[in-house]
Design an enzyme around this catalytic site. Structure first.
Site, PDB file in Angstrom:
ATOM      1  N   GLY A 105      -4.008  -5.363  12.207  1.00  0.00           N
ATOM      2  CA  GLY A 105      -4.041  -5.573  12.958  1.00  0.00           C
ATOM      3  C   GLY A 105      -5.928  -5.505  13.473  1.00  0.00           C
TER       4      GLY A 105
ATOM      5  CB  CYS B 102      -2.873  -0.168   9.382  1.00  0.00           C
ATOM      6  SG  CYS B 102      -4.694  -0.012  10.060  1.00  0.00           S
TER       7      CYS B 102
ATOM      8  CE  LYS C 259       2.923 -24.792  -6.060  1.00  0.00           C
ATOM      9  NZ  LYS C 259       2.345 -25.760  -4.984  1.00  0.00           N
TER      10      LYS C 259
END
Ligand code: XMP
Length: 515
Positions: A57, A84, A368
């Site tokens: 973030g 991170c 998708k």
């Protein structure tokens, strides 16, 4: 079979977050992205959670207002992986220390493994990775060991006993070649089952649809696109003849497309009613040249036609919608409060909220590519599943100027030639088939010579682009002989065209469509 377990990815705002979810699903584990701004008790409502991943973030952990850990998460005893920002947050909350680096590290790096761990199963001693961080862990929390480092930073730490791990680099991006393996190792050591497959999904969702709908009837607006088709076929498998599909033919489809859609759906045994509404749509579009007005007119006509048709069906309380997981995330539903800034499009299937239907959304957990896999599992024709994106307002946004039947005839014929010629290109390698290709018709007349006669007719634009997600697009470097063949065929075979041009504008600054 129900979804029996899940991995939760907590969204701390990195642009790669949905990728983490996708990678986990690709290895066969069901994962979902949730907002960290809720307690462990809230998070764990519903399907059991096997592991939690804390994403990257943009914040710094000591910043005031920086997002933190869900209350009760550390006490839950669930395996954790911080990435991170997620790593820095774990370090801080567990009693370690995080410092701001003297310079931001952004880009490729190499990490060296210096401590064996199940997290590293199948990896080499030195591996490439992708770094993107300002802060870094300076002092390990107690119980943790350093597992790997780069030249400038601690790359990974772990507490094997508590099964808490953290990575400073991003395993979810392709620039970290062993990243998927690391994620897989983590969910494996967390005890996850690898049973997220298209077959299992179909089984689970048939049971869920049957439970939700009971003995009621359902209606579905079919566009001929992948999502509405797969959703309809799933519902049909679950409840059979109680599903009625309405295919509103707005006259803005491509050459023979209406017939093809009807054929492929009838083969699947669906009850599809084709509503011939071409004239109605064209009447609404008469004299309209402004792109936004066109979309509005088409949307309005669709809603009116749909309402009339549904009224004629009698008592139908449920409506099927092909909503996908990224739409759920974007609209801030499903345990996810942040709205992401993704471009939204007007879809002709977009129905107003005051239609009094209960929704059946069998694809709301899927990406998708997962929808395509489910479609294959259901036996849907691959030509339909691999269909190029086609805008909801159809040919109207490719027929610049007024949308009239005589101009649509010209556009459909030119577009059919473009698709026929480019369909022949190979799927892989140099000169591979572009991602999307079509013709547009410009309301501009130009002079030409055909035989011995002077012509004065409109201009066709050929558009062919490569893209991954339509957010950006590169122009396809089509062979000159192919471009010449397109020009010759279109001008010779389609009356009403004097000239063909190739659009060489990438996106950005252009858009893929012309309107
Ligand atoms: P643009 O033109 O914005 O298009 O670069 C990006 C992708 O979206 C498709 N597109 C639409 N799809 N309704 C849709 O369902 C629309 O109004 C619409 N406009 C563009 C376009 O074909 C491309 O793939």
């Amino acid at each position: 079979m129900q979804i029996e377990e899940r991995v939760v990815v907590l969204d701390y705002g990195s642009q790669y977050n949905l990728l983490i979810v996708r990678r986990l699903r690709e290895v066969g584990v069901y994962a979902e992205l949730l907002d960290p701004d809720q307690s462990w008790d809230e998070l764990r409502r519903g399907v059991p959670i096997r592991a939690v991943i804390l994403s990257g973030g943009p914040n710094s952990v000591y910043e005031s207002g920086a997002p933190t850990l869900p209350k009760g998460l550390l006490e839950a005893g669930v395996p954790l992986l911080g990435i991170c920002y997620g790593m820095q947050l774990l370090a801080k909350e567990l009693g370690g220390q995080v410092v701001a680096s003297t310079r931001r590290e952004y880009g490729p790096a190499t990490f060296r493994i210096h401590q064996a761990s199940p997290l590293w199963q199948g990896l080499q001693e030195n591996e490439h990775c992708w770094m993107s961080h300002g802060d870094q862990v300076f002092k390990l929390p107690s119980g943790f060991e350093s597992l790997a480092s780069t030249d400038t930073a601690l790359a990974a730490m772990g507490d094997e006993k508590r099964k808490i791990y953290a990575l400073q680099f991003h395993p979810e991006v392709t620039h970290t070649p062993s990243g998927v393996r690391i994620l897989k190792n983590f969910v494996e050591l967390a005890g996850c089952q690898f049973n997220w497959t298209a077959g299992n999904f179909v089984e689970a969702s048939l049971a869920e649809i049957a439970r939700q709908v009971g003995e009621d009837r359902v209606v579905c607006a079919i566009s001929g696109g992948v999502d509405s088709t797969v959703a309809a076929v799933l519902v049909h498998r679950a409840i059979g003849a109680r599903l009625t599909c309405l295919f509103v033919d707005n006259g803005l489809l491509r050459q023979d497309e209406g017939d093809q859609v009807m054929e492929s759906l009838s083969v699947l045994g669906l009850d599809v009613r084709r509503v011939q509404a071409q004239e109605r749509f064209l009447k609404g579009l008469a004299g309209v040249t402004d792109p936004e007005k066109k979309r509005k007119k088409i949307g309005e006509a669709f809603i009116r036609v749909f309402e009339e048709q549904v009224a004629a069906l009698g008592e139908v309380p449920y409506l099927v919608q092909g909503t996908l997981y990224p739409d759920v995330i974007e609209s801030g539903q499903g345990g996810h409060k942040k709205a992401h800034n993704i471009k939204t499009h007007h879809n002709v299937g977009g129905l107003p909220e005051d239609l009094k239907f209960k929704l059946v959304e069998p694809l709301r957990q899927l990406f998708k590519d997962e929808v395509r896999r489910v479609g294959r599992e259901l036996g849907i024709d691959s030509r339909l599943l691999e269909r190029q994106p086609f805008p909801g307002p159809g040919m109207a946004v490719r027929c610049l100027g007024e949308v009239r039947e005589d101009r649509l005839v010209v556009l459909r014929a030119a577009d059919a030639i473009v698709r026929y010629e480019l369909d022949k290109l190979p799927l892989e390698g140099p000169g591979r088939r572009p991602w999307q290709y079509f013709a547009a018709l410009l309301p501009v007349k130009s002079v030409g010579v055909q035989g011995d006669l002077r012509s004065y007719a409109e201009v066709v634009v050929v558009r062919a682009v490569y893209s991954e997600d339509a957010m950006t697009a590169q122009v396809a470097d089509l062979d000159h002989s192919l471009l010449t063949r397109l020009a010759t065929r279109i001008v010779n075979e389609v009356a009403g065209v004097s000239r063909v041009v190739y659009d060489i504008t990438p996106k950005p600054p252009g858009t893929i469509e012309w309107e």
